[in-house]
Design a protein around this motif. Structure first.
Motif, PDB file in Angstrom:
ATOM      1  N   TYR A   1       1.195  -1.514   0.244  1.00  0.00           N
ATOM      2  CA  TYR A   1       0.303  -0.075  -0.234  1.00  0.00           C
ATOM      3  C   TYR A   1       0.947   1.203  -0.008  1.00  0.00           C
ATOM      4  N   ALA A   2       0.924   2.498  -0.889  1.00  0.00           N
ATOM      5  CA  ALA A   2       1.396   2.917  -1.011  1.00  0.00           C
ATOM      6  C   ALA A   2       0.508   4.221  -0.735  1.00  0.00           C
ATOM      7  N   THR A   3       0.865   5.206   0.103  1.00  0.00           N
ATOM      8  CA  THR A   3      -0.110   6.884   0.220  1.00  0.00           C
ATOM      9  C   THR A   3       0.936   7.150   0.327  1.00  0.00           C
ATOM     10  N   LYS A   4       0.114   8.791   0.061  1.00  0.00           N
ATOM     11  CA  LYS A   4       0.470  10.301  -0.032  1.00  0.00           C
ATOM     12  C   LYS A   4      -0.729  11.100   0.077  1.00  0.00           C
ATOM     13  N   THR A   5      -0.703  12.263   0.689  1.00  0.00           N
ATOM     14  CA  THR A   5      -1.389  13.393   1.047  1.00  0.00           C
ATOM     15  C   THR A   5      -1.098  14.817   0.003  1.00  0.00           C
ATOM     16  N   SER A   6      -1.883  14.751  -0.799  1.00  0.00           N
ATOM     17  CA  SER A   6      -1.085  15.405  -1.692  1.00  0.00           C
ATOM     18  C   SER A   6      -2.001  17.135  -2.629  1.00  0.00           C
ATOM     19  N   LYS A   7      -1.542  17.740  -2.502  1.00  0.00           N
ATOM     20  CA  LYS A   7      -2.240  18.570  -2.850  1.00  0.00           C
ATOM     21  C   LYS A   7      -1.640  19.597  -3.763  1.00  0.00           C
ATOM     22  N   ASN A   8      -0.982  18.833  -5.079  1.00  0.00           N
ATOM     23  CA  ASN A   8      -0.866  18.807  -6.183  1.00  0.00           C
ATOM     24  C   ASN A   8      -1.706  18.288  -7.087  1.00  0.00           C
ATOM     25  N   LYS A   9      -3.416  18.710  -7.737  1.00  0.00           N
ATOM     26  CA  LYS A   9      -4.170  18.358  -8.459  1.00  0.00           C
ATOM     27  C   LYS A   9      -3.808  17.260  -9.182  1.00  0.00           C
ATOM     28  N   THR A  10      -2.084  17.164  -9.659  1.00  0.00           N
ATOM     29  CA  THR A  10      -2.234  16.437 -11.264  1.00  0.00           C
ATOM     30  C   THR A  10      -1.889  15.429 -10.966  1.00  0.00           C
ATOM     31  N   ASP A  11      -1.123  15.259  -9.523  1.00  0.00           N
ATOM     32  CA  ASP A  11      -0.309  13.990  -8.689  1.00  0.00           C
ATOM     33  C   ASP A  11      -1.504  12.280  -9.147  1.00  0.00           C
ATOM     34  N   TYR A  12      -2.419  12.168  -8.815  1.00  0.00           N
ATOM     35  CA  TYR A  12      -3.399  11.418  -9.122  1.00  0.00           C
ATOM     36  C   TYR A  12      -4.463  11.121 -10.881  1.00  0.00           C
TER      37      TYR A  12
ATOM     38  N   THR B   1     -10.565  19.016   2.321  1.00  0.00           N
ATOM     39  CA  THR B   1     -10.447  20.448   2.803  1.00  0.00           C
ATOM     40  C   THR B   1      -9.679  20.164   3.908  1.00  0.00           C
ATOM     41  N   GLU B   2      -8.332  21.715   4.060  1.00  0.00           N
ATOM     42  CA  GLU B   2      -7.411  21.764   5.131  1.00  0.00           C
ATOM     43  C   GLU B   2      -7.610  22.968   5.406  1.00  0.00           C
TER      44      GLU B   2
ATOM     45  N   GLU C   1      -2.940  37.458   5.553  1.00  0.00           N
ATOM     46  CA  GLU C   1      -3.434  36.687   5.364  1.00  0.00           C
ATOM     47  C   GLU C   1      -4.549  36.948   4.864  1.00  0.00           C
ATOM     48  N   GLU C   2      -4.574  38.410   4.468  1.00  0.00           N
ATOM     49  CA  GLU C   2      -6.483  38.363   3.443  1.00  0.00           C
ATOM     50  C   GLU C   2      -5.834  38.606   1.879  1.00  0.00           C
ATOM     51  N   ASP C   3      -5.047  37.776   1.800  1.00  0.00           N
ATOM     52  CA  ASP C   3      -5.168  38.044   0.078  1.00  0.00           C
ATOM     53  C   ASP C   3      -4.390  36.000  -0.513  1.00  0.00           C
ATOM     54  N   LYS C   4      -4.709  35.193   1.073  1.00  0.00           N
ATOM     55  CA  LYS C   4      -3.992  33.447   1.010  1.00  0.00           C
ATOM     56  C   LYS C   4      -5.886  33.305   1.161  1.00  0.00           C
ATOM     57  N   PRO C   5      -6.021  31.930   1.119  1.00  0.00           N
ATOM     58  CA  PRO C   5      -7.176  31.358   1.037  1.00  0.00           C
ATOM     59  C   PRO C   5      -7.260  30.705   2.237  1.00  0.00           C
ATOM     60  N   THR C   6      -8.029  30.400   2.679  1.00  0.00           N
ATOM     61  CA  THR C   6      -7.659  30.054   3.974  1.00  0.00           C
ATOM     62  C   THR C   6      -8.645  28.507   3.719  1.00  0.00           C
ATOM     63  N   THR C   7      -8.622  28.051   3.048  1.00  0.00           N
ATOM     64  CA  THR C   7      -7.936  26.686   2.996  1.00  0.00           C
ATOM     65  C   THR C   7      -7.336  25.698   2.187  1.00  0.00           C
ATOM     66  N   THR C   8      -6.815  24.804   2.034  1.00  0.00           N
ATOM     67  CA  THR C   8      -6.203  23.910   1.191  1.00  0.00           C
ATOM     68  C   THR C   8      -7.710  23.085  -0.112  1.00  0.00           C
TER      69      THR C   8
END
Length: 261
Positions: free
Chosen positions: A157-168, A210-211, A221-228
């Protein structure tokens, strides 16, 4: 003539040493290239130095460590080795038996029907820095693998938590191109994609979530999204020989795993 003989001997010695080092590195890889995986992969050899390092770290006296050593300890991936065995499901599953670690809280007091082999698990790791496996440029920081009592590869079982939309998508595209697609019914495995090769079954899943974004002190913080957006990706690879053995033993397998032809 003596000079030539001496030089010739040194060259041969260096060639032999280089071959030996290459051989050792090949037998003790730091990373598994999943596109090169074959049934002869030596699971115990891959994990042996990692288990040894983990045991050494756990045996260390924290009070005697300086800040540098403590930092290294906290940032170093850790692993464990478990014995796995076949247990009676006592009617709790659609099959008479299941495979599990003998040290689990549900099984440590139970008597197994049969010992199967060993499972190696990544218990702590750094998602951004650690790489244990690679497939089509996508790095996996955590791996769980099993072998039977004869040392033959069973599954991983290989696992990862990805913030890159292209990985999957990169993983799916590679598997789709290289292997034969399995038709998996929605009720058997919702969202599971499957493929097969002559030796293995491959299954790919992801769970999107979402995280909350954490900001450093003083960072605007004003120019950054509150969730990822996050994708938890799981790649499962099963040896067909392992699947056949589990079917023979009437051990529970997930519904999306087909019968070996």
């Amino acid at each position: 003539m003596k000079l030539f003989s001496s030089t010739h001997t040194r060259i041969l010695s260096l060639l032999f040493l280089s071959t030996l080092l290459y051989s050792c590195q090949s037998q003790d890889p730091a990373v598994v290239f999943l596109d090169k995986l074959d049934p002869s992969f030596d699971v115990s050899t891959f994990y042996a130095p990692k288990i040894k390092k983990t045991e050494s770290m756990l045996a260390s006296d924290v009070k005697e460590m300086d800040k540098k050593a403590l930092k290294e300890a906290f940032e170093t991936a850790m692993f464990k080795k478990d014995t796995i065995a076949i247990f009676d499901s006592e009617g709790s599953l659609p099959t008479p038996f299941y495979l599990e670690s003998t040290s689990g809280w549900e099984t440590k007091k139970l008597k197994p029907k049969k010992y199967y082999g060993y499972r190696y698990t990544t218990v702590s790791y750094n998602e951004d820095k650690d790489t244990l496996a690679l497939l089509n440029g996508v790095a996996f920081p955590a791996l769980a693998m099993a072998e039977n009592k004869d040392g033959k590869f069973a599954y991983l079982y290989a696992t990862k938590t990805s913030k890159n939309k292209t990985d999957y998508q990169s993983l799916q595209d590679f598997l789709q191109k290289k292997y034969t697609t399995l038709n998996i019914a929605e009720e058997a495995g919702s969202g599971v994609k499957g493929w097969e090769s002559p030796d293995f079954y491959y299954f790919l899943t992801k769970k999107d979530r979402t995280e909350e974004q954490i900001f450093s002190f003083g960072e605007p913080e004003e120019d950054k999204p509150t969730t990822t957006a996050i994708s938890d990706i799981l790649l499962e690879i099963f040896s067909k020989e392992y699947i056949q053995a589990m079917r023979k033993e009437q051990v529970y397998l997930r519904d999306y795993i087909p019968l070996v032809k």
